[in-house]
Design a protein around this motif. Sequence first.
Motif, PDB file in Angstrom:
ATOM      1  N   HIS A  63       3.982  21.078 -27.626  1.00 47.98           N
ATOM      2  CA  HIS A  63       4.035  19.802 -27.872  1.00 47.98           C
ATOM      3  C   HIS A  63       4.842  19.563 -26.537  1.00 47.98           C
ATOM      4  CE1 HIS A  63       5.299  15.983 -28.973  1.00 47.98           C
ATOM      5  NE2 HIS A  63       4.492  15.558 -29.740  1.00 47.98           N
ATOM      6  N   PHE A  64       4.402  18.463 -25.700  1.00 52.69           N
ATOM      7  CA  PHE A  64       4.879  18.243 -24.455  1.00 52.69           C
ATOM      8  C   PHE A  64       6.689  17.674 -24.715  1.00 52.69           C
ATOM      9  CE2 PHE A  64       0.424  17.407 -22.748  1.00 52.69           C
ATOM     10  CZ  PHE A  64       0.696  18.552 -21.993  1.00 52.69           C
ATOM     11  N   MET A  65       7.008  16.866 -25.427  1.00 55.08           N
ATOM     12  CA  MET A  65       7.968  16.350 -25.738  1.00 55.08           C
ATOM     13  C   MET A  65       8.953  17.187 -26.683  1.00 55.08           C
ATOM     14  SD  MET A  65       7.182  12.332 -26.042  1.00 55.08           S
ATOM     15  CE  MET A  65       8.152  11.368 -24.750  1.00 55.08           C
ATOM     16  N   ASN A  66       8.401  17.668 -27.719  1.00 56.95           N
ATOM     17  CA  ASN A  66       9.168  18.508 -28.872  1.00 56.95           C
ATOM     18  C   ASN A  66       9.343  19.962 -28.310  1.00 56.95           C
ATOM     19  OD1 ASN A  66       9.201  16.266 -30.121  1.00 56.95           O
ATOM     20  ND2 ASN A  66       7.495  16.924 -31.605  1.00 56.95           N
ATOM     21  N   ASP A  67       8.429  20.397 -27.727  1.00 51.66           N
ATOM     22  CA  ASP A  67       8.625  21.827 -27.125  1.00 51.66           C
ATOM     23  C   ASP A  67       9.186  22.258 -25.948  1.00 51.66           C
ATOM     24  OD1 ASP A  67       7.602  22.724 -30.142  1.00 51.66           O
ATOM     25  OD2 ASP A  67       5.467  22.787 -29.321  1.00 51.66           O
ATOM     26  N   LEU A  68       8.422  21.492 -24.951  1.00 49.94           N
ATOM     27  CA  LEU A  68       8.772  21.517 -23.614  1.00 49.94           C
ATOM     28  C   LEU A  68       9.976  20.538 -23.037  1.00 49.94           C
ATOM     29  CD1 LEU A  68       5.096  22.012 -22.244  1.00 49.94           C
ATOM     30  CD2 LEU A  68       6.767  23.762 -23.015  1.00 49.94           C
ATOM     31  N   ASN A  69      10.203  19.799 -24.087  1.00 51.33           N
ATOM     32  CA  ASN A  69      11.479  18.720 -23.594  1.00 51.33           C
ATOM     33  C   ASN A  69      11.269  17.778 -22.273  1.00 51.33           C
ATOM     34  OD1 ASN A  69      12.902  19.944 -25.668  1.00 51.33           O
ATOM     35  ND2 ASN A  69      14.229  21.310 -24.198  1.00 51.33           N
ATOM     36  N   ILE A  70       9.902  17.384 -22.178  1.00 50.56           N
ATOM     37  CA  ILE A  70       9.386  16.603 -21.032  1.00 50.56           C
ATOM     38  C   ILE A  70       9.743  15.223 -21.571  1.00 50.56           C
ATOM     39  CG2 ILE A  70       7.314  15.663 -19.950  1.00 50.56           C
ATOM     40  CD1 ILE A  70       6.486  18.614 -20.037  1.00 50.56           C
ATOM     41  N   ASN A  71      10.244  14.141 -20.946  1.00 53.03           N
ATOM     42  CA  ASN A  71      10.539  13.166 -21.165  1.00 53.03           C
ATOM     43  C   ASN A  71       9.350  12.159 -20.791  1.00 53.03           C
ATOM     44  OD1 ASN A  71      10.673  12.057 -18.517  1.00 53.03           O
ATOM     45  ND2 ASN A  71      12.865  12.573 -18.378  1.00 53.03           N
ATOM     46  N   SER A  72       9.414  10.842 -21.428  1.00 53.52           N
ATOM     47  CA  SER A  72       8.140  10.095 -21.398  1.00 53.52           C
ATOM     48  C   SER A  72       7.862   9.708 -19.812  1.00 53.52           C
ATOM     49  CB  SER A  72       8.575   8.762 -22.101  1.00 53.52           C
ATOM     50  OG  SER A  72       9.716   8.094 -22.052  1.00 53.52           O
ATOM     51  N   ALA A  73       8.725   9.548 -19.137  1.00 56.64           N
ATOM     52  CA  ALA A  73       8.677   9.282 -17.706  1.00 56.64           C
ATOM     53  C   ALA A  73       7.994  10.253 -17.123  1.00 56.64           C
ATOM     54  CB  ALA A  73       9.999   8.922 -17.048  1.00 56.64           C
ATOM     55  N   ASN A  74       8.561  11.652 -17.262  1.00 55.53           N
ATOM     56  CA  ASN A  74       7.730  12.890 -16.722  1.00 55.53           C
ATOM     57  C   ASN A  74       6.385  12.989 -17.078  1.00 55.53           C
ATOM     58  OD1 ASN A  74       9.781  13.357 -14.854  1.00 55.53           O
ATOM     59  ND2 ASN A  74      10.727  15.046 -16.150  1.00 55.53           N
ATOM     60  N   LEU A  75       6.022  12.630 -18.536  1.00 61.18           N
ATOM     61  CA  LEU A  75       4.668  12.678 -19.099  1.00 61.18           C
ATOM     62  C   LEU A  75       3.932  11.613 -18.242  1.00 61.18           C
ATOM     63  CD1 LEU A  75       3.218  14.241 -21.264  1.00 61.18           C
ATOM     64  CD2 LEU A  75       4.043  12.498 -23.001  1.00 61.18           C
ATOM     65  N   VAL A  76       4.227  10.627 -17.835  1.00 61.92           N
ATOM     66  CA  VAL A  76       3.583   9.641 -16.901  1.00 61.92           C
ATOM     67  C   VAL A  76       3.149  10.287 -15.843  1.00 61.92           C
ATOM     68  CG1 VAL A  76       3.310   7.461 -16.009  1.00 61.92           C
ATOM     69  CG2 VAL A  76       4.323   7.626 -18.170  1.00 61.92           C
TER      70      VAL A  76
END
Length: 84
Positions: free
Chosen positions: A32-45
């Motif tokens: 999971h991008f946010m939960n497992d990889l600690n990627i924030n929403s800005a970086n997800l964009v």
Amino acid sequence: MLKEEKYQKLKDIVKIYLPEDVAVKDIEQNSHFMNDLNINSANLVDIVLDVEDAFDIRLENEDMEKMQTVNDAMAIIDAKLAQD
């Protein structure tokens, strides 16, 4: 493009945005991008924008909302490439 090539290309995009406490080897298909990889929403964009460029596809808002895991991203990329 083979599935493994797409997966590697996606990993190469994602690894740029990993925080220091997450290693590239932690990127798995069910991550999971946010939960497992600690990627924030800005970086997800940023990842979404890079995916669009790398795969020459256009992602809509609903695609971005569905893109929670690496597998989700792969499925969306496959669907978009199949449309062309």
